[in-house]
Design an enzyme around this catalytic site. Structure first.
Site, short mmCIF file in Angstrom:
data_model
loop_
_atom_site.label_atom_id
_atom_site.label_comp_id
_atom_site.label_asym_id
_atom_site.label_seq_id
_atom_site.Cartn_x
_atom_site.Cartn_y
_atom_site.Cartn_z
N GLY A 176 162.02 -43.49 108.92
CA GLY A 176 163.47 -43.69 108.81
C GLY A 176 163.98 -44.74 109.78
N GLU A 192 164.31 -41.45 121.72
CA GLU A 192 164.64 -42.83 121.40
C GLU A 192 166.12 -43.10 121.68
OE1 GLU A 192 162.61 -45.43 120.70
OE2 GLU A 192 164.56 -46.32 121.13
N PHE A 193 166.39 -44.21 122.36
CA PHE A 193 167.78 -44.53 122.71
C PHE A 193 168.33 -45.73 121.94
CE2 PHE A 193 166.04 -42.32 126.45
CZ PHE A 193 166.99 -41.32 126.60
N LYS A 239 168.21 -36.79 126.55
CA LYS A 239 168.61 -37.45 125.29
C LYS A 239 169.94 -36.88 124.79
CE LYS A 239 168.83 -39.62 121.52
NZ LYS A 239 169.21 -41.00 121.45
N CYS A 258 174.03 -39.28 114.66
CA CYS A 258 173.60 -38.50 115.84
C CYS A 258 174.67 -37.95 116.76
CB CYS A 258 172.61 -39.32 116.63
SG CYS A 258 171.10 -39.59 115.69
P1 NAD Z 1 165.90 -40.57 108.83
O1 NAD Z 1 166.47 -39.49 107.99
O2 NAD Z 1 166.31 -41.98 108.62
O3 NAD Z 1 164.31 -40.53 108.71
C1 NAD Z 1 163.54 -39.36 108.78
C2 NAD Z 1 162.41 -39.48 107.75
O4 NAD Z 1 161.50 -38.39 107.94
C3 NAD Z 1 162.87 -39.40 106.30
O5 NAD Z 1 162.50 -40.58 105.62
C4 NAD Z 1 162.15 -38.16 105.76
O6 NAD Z 1 161.72 -38.30 104.41
C5 NAD Z 1 160.96 -38.05 106.68
N1 NAD Z 1 160.38 -36.70 106.74
C6 NAD Z 1 160.99 -35.51 106.95
N2 NAD Z 1 160.10 -34.52 106.98
C7 NAD Z 1 158.88 -35.07 106.79
C8 NAD Z 1 157.56 -34.54 106.74
N3 NAD Z 1 157.33 -33.23 106.92
N4 NAD Z 1 156.55 -35.39 106.51
C9 NAD Z 1 156.77 -36.71 106.34
N5 NAD Z 1 158.00 -37.28 106.40
C10 NAD Z 1 159.05 -36.46 106.62
O7 NAD Z 1 166.19 -40.13 110.33
P2 NAD Z 1 166.34 -41.08 111.61
O8 NAD Z 1 167.71 -41.67 111.67
O9 NAD Z 1 165.17 -41.98 111.68
O10 NAD Z 1 166.27 -40.01 112.77
C11 NAD Z 1 165.06 -39.35 113.10
C12 NAD Z 1 165.23 -38.64 114.43
O11 NAD Z 1 165.49 -39.60 115.46
C13 NAD Z 1 166.40 -37.65 114.48
O12 NAD Z 1 166.02 -36.56 115.27
C14 NAD Z 1 167.50 -38.43 115.17
O13 NAD Z 1 168.38 -37.60 115.86
C15 NAD Z 1 166.72 -39.28 116.14
N6 NAD Z 1 167.36 -40.55 116.52
C16 NAD Z 1 167.97 -41.32 115.59
C17 NAD Z 1 168.53 -42.54 115.96
C18 NAD Z 1 169.21 -43.44 114.94
O14 NAD Z 1 169.76 -44.45 115.36
N7 NAD Z 1 169.20 -43.14 113.67
C19 NAD Z 1 168.43 -42.99 117.28
C20 NAD Z 1 167.77 -42.17 118.20
C21 NAD Z 1 167.24 -40.96 117.82
C1 UGA Z 2 173.90 -43.97 119.33
C2 UGA Z 2 173.53 -44.32 120.77
O1 UGA Z 2 174.25 -45.47 121.18
C3 UGA Z 2 172.03 -44.57 120.89
O2 UGA Z 2 171.70 -44.78 122.26
C4 UGA Z 2 171.27 -43.35 120.37
O3 UGA Z 2 169.89 -43.60 120.40
C5 UGA Z 2 171.69 -43.08 118.94
O4 UGA Z 2 173.13 -42.87 118.89
C6 UGA Z 2 171.08 -41.86 118.36
O5 UGA Z 2 170.65 -40.98 119.08
O6 UGA Z 2 171.09 -41.81 117.13
P1 UGA Z 2 174.32 -45.36 117.10
O7 UGA Z 2 174.90 -44.10 116.61
O8 UGA Z 2 173.30 -46.05 116.28
O9 UGA Z 2 173.62 -45.12 118.53
O10 UGA Z 2 175.46 -46.42 117.36
P2 UGA Z 2 176.56 -46.60 118.53
O11 UGA Z 2 176.62 -48.02 118.87
O12 UGA Z 2 176.35 -45.66 119.65
O13 UGA Z 2 177.90 -46.23 117.78
C7 UGA Z 2 178.18 -44.91 117.37
C8 UGA Z 2 179.59 -44.84 116.83
O14 UGA Z 2 180.55 -44.98 117.89
C9 UGA Z 2 179.92 -45.94 115.82
O15 UGA Z 2 180.70 -45.42 114.78
C10 UGA Z 2 180.71 -46.93 116.64
O16 UGA Z 2 181.59 -47.71 115.86
C11 UGA Z 2 181.46 -46.00 117.57
N1 UGA Z 2 181.89 -46.67 118.82
C12 UGA Z 2 180.97 -47.12 119.71
C13 UGA Z 2 183.24 -46.80 119.10
O17 UGA Z 2 184.10 -46.39 118.30
N2 UGA Z 2 183.63 -47.41 120.26
C14 UGA Z 2 182.73 -47.87 121.16
O18 UGA Z 2 183.15 -48.40 122.20
C15 UGA Z 2 181.37 -47.72 120.87
#
Ligand code: NAD
Ligand code: UGA
Length: 464
Positions: free
Chosen positions: A12, A162-163, A222, A278
């Site tokens: 993802g 992951e950040f 996190k 998130c």
């Molecule tokens: P996502 O939904 O985009 O991707 C997750 C993927 O995992 C999906 O494609 C799903 O099909 C797959 N999956 C689920 N169960 C599975 C299994 N048993 N075997 C194989 N594949 C499987 O999610 P994401 O946005 O990548 O987030 C993943 C994690 O990372 C979450 O815990 C989220 O909180 C964290 N995270 C996300 C972000 C972000 O910016 N999106 C940033 C930091 C941390």
């Molecule tokens: C956020 C964190 O910034 C990441 O460090 C973290 O890894 C991630 O969540 C996660 O755990 O999924 P993300 O959600 O991708 O990242 O994007 P951001 O830039 O944080 O923005 C989040 C939301 O806040 C957006 O809707 C953005 O428009 C809003 N935002 C952000 C504001 O309205 N004002 C701001 O000053 C900053």
């Protein structure tokens, strides 16, 4: 211990970009990203690298460099697990929608499935890395599942949250503020496993940016980081409402406040509300954890961040209705932007979805333009809310290919995402083609107020 084969479960928004960068920077390590979602894997393997399933600036170039060399995308989860020395779990951990903790706790169903699959398939020792965001102490549950298989395989569990932020993922991965690795510091095997992961990142991240801690600190850091970031947005959004009634300008306030080096300038941009997959889910999870330890004041404190955010989305929508003479029934509202922020095609928890839903309940006709989000996704987001039938959504919401087209004959424009291209639109020409009086609601405080008023708009911006 030298890592030769990495497997990442979950292709993802995190698994895909993270593993692409690891593969790019560590050409001697084979990296296989696996997923159950065949369509997603097919898109990662698409001959045309521009068709990979996630839009992130710079990502397609990284994939193009490493794919087929030491970066592979596959649906064969078992094989990739068996071959790997190190397995990242990067699956989704959404808010639970059923049972105990519904609407609050993280749903760990997919995490547990991964652990059970690893336990079933593994025939050699593995380092299992939590990449997904997890409740503090999840590593213990993983350990219990993995250690009770009786097949003699040893597992070390690390937490490596992951950040990265979407829209800047590649840059965040290449130049991280810090890489956090939590592990079993008290045992030699634990320290060895941590060092193995430190060495992977060491290919491009300097040592002083790699932080090692115990597992629980890593897991909780996190959630804490996301809670603090979201709290800043809710704080400035709370001030935006006060600015609107007092004549202060929220951009000026955030600049003045942010110049204090103790406060800092980042994450003080007022908006129609934070979205993304998130912030909300992680804070709800934090609230749930606090409550489950009986820490009600801690839970209430953090819950307020979400309450403020919901209020911000609702009051933006309500203001549109109020300003348009208390009714939007049958009126055409153009929504510019659908993604939760610019430079991503991700729409999870985007403010636009909730604002659209509110306006649709008031019988508005909505026309959406977003440069990266597909029509299919926009309808899926609205259908998921269940406020009305899919057929009704398709009747009241149209999706078009340009901002100009969206605004044609509209009563009002709502700017929902801060895409750069909205700054460069010919706003005078847009004004000419709208119904009069033409209203413009800037949910991102992106546009120049004086210019918009000079163009003829009745202009409203968050926090001004
Ligand atoms: P996502 O939904 O985009 O991707 C997750 C993927 O995992 C999906 O494609 C799903 O099909 C797959 N999956 C689920 N169960 C599975 C299994 N048993 N075997 C194989 N594949 C499987 O999610 P994401 O946005 O990548 O987030 C993943 C994690 O990372 C979450 O815990 C989220 O909180 C964290 N995270 C996300 C972000 C972000 O910016 N999106 C940033 C930091 C941390
Ligand atoms: C956020 C964190 O910034 C990441 O460090 C973290 O890894 C991630 O969540 C996660 O755990 O999924 P993300 O959600 O991708 O990242 O994007 P951001 O830039 O944080 O923005 C989040 C939301 O806040 C957006 O809707 C953005 O428009 C809003 N935002 C952000 C504001 O309205 N004002 C701001 O000053 C900053």
């Amino acid at each position: 211990m030298k890592i030769k084969n990495i497997c990442c479960i979950g292709a993802g928004y995190v698994g895909g970009p993270t593993m692409s960068v690891i593969a790019q920077k560590c050409p001697e390590i084979n990296v296989t990203v696996v997923d159950l979602n065949e369509k997603r894997i097919a898109a990662w393997n698409d001959e045309n690298v521009e068709n990979i399933p996630i839009y992130e600036p710079g990502l397609s170039a990284v994939v193009a460099e490493a794919r087929g060399r030491n970066l592979f995308f596959s649906t064969d989860v078992d094989e990739a697990i068996d071959r790997a020395d190190m397995i990242f779990i990067s699956v989704n951990t959404p808010t639970k929608t059923y049972g105990i903790g519904k609407g609050m706790a993280a749903d760990l169903k997919w995490i547990e499935l991964c652990a059970r699959q690893i336990a079933r398939v593994a025939t050699s020792d593995k380092i299992v890395v939590e990449k997904s965001t997890l409740p503090v102490r999840t590593a213990q549950a993983l350990k219990n599942i993995l250690e009770n298989t009786g097949n003699g395989v040893n597992f070390q569990i690390l937490s490596n949250p992951e950040f990265l932020a979407e829209g800047t993922a590649v840059d965040d991965l290449l130049n991280p503020d810090r890489v956090l690795i939590g592990g079993d510091i008290d045992t030699e095997k634990g320290r060895e496993a941590m060092q193995a992961l430190v060495d992977v990142y060491g290919h491009w991240v300097s040592n002083d940016h790699i932080l090692t801690t115990n597992v629980w600190s890593s897991e909780l850091s996190k959630l804490t980081a996301n809670a603090f970031l979201a709290q800043r947005v809710s704080s400035i959004n709370a001030m935006s409402e006060l600015c609107e009634v007092t004549g202060a300008d929220v951009n000026e306030v955030s600049k003045a406040v942010g110049m204090d080096s103790r406060i800092g300038a980042k994450f003080l941009k007022a908006s129609v509300g934070f979205g993304g997959s998130c912030f909300q889910k992680d804070i709800l999870n934090l609230v749930y954890i606090a409550k489950s330890f009986g820490l009600n004041e801690v839970a209430d404190y953090w819950e307020q961040v979400i309450i403020m955010n919901d209020h911000q989305k609702r009051r933006f929508a309500a203001n549109i209705v109020k300003t348009l003479y208390n009714t939007v029934s049958g009126k055409k509202i153009a929504m510019l932007g659908w993604a939760f922020k610019k430079d991503t095609n991700d729409t999870r928890e985007a403010a636009s979805i909730y604002v659209a839903d509110y306006l649709l309940s008031e019988q508005a006709e909505i026309v959406v333009y977003d440069p990266k989000v597909t029509e299919e996704q926009i309808y899926a987001d609205l259908d998921y809310l269940g406020s009305r039938t899919g057929e009704e959504n398709r009747k009241s919401v149209k999706i078009v290919n340009t901002a100009k087209e969206a605004c044609l004959d509209a009563h009002a424009v709502a700017l929902m995402t801060e895409w750069d291209e909205f700054l460069d639109l010919d706003w005078e020409a847009i004004y000419e083609k709208m119904l009069k009086p033409a209203f413009l609601f800037d949910g991102r405080k992106l546009l120049n107020k004086k210019k918009m008023i000079d163009s003829g708009f009745k202009f409203y911006a968050i926090g001004n």
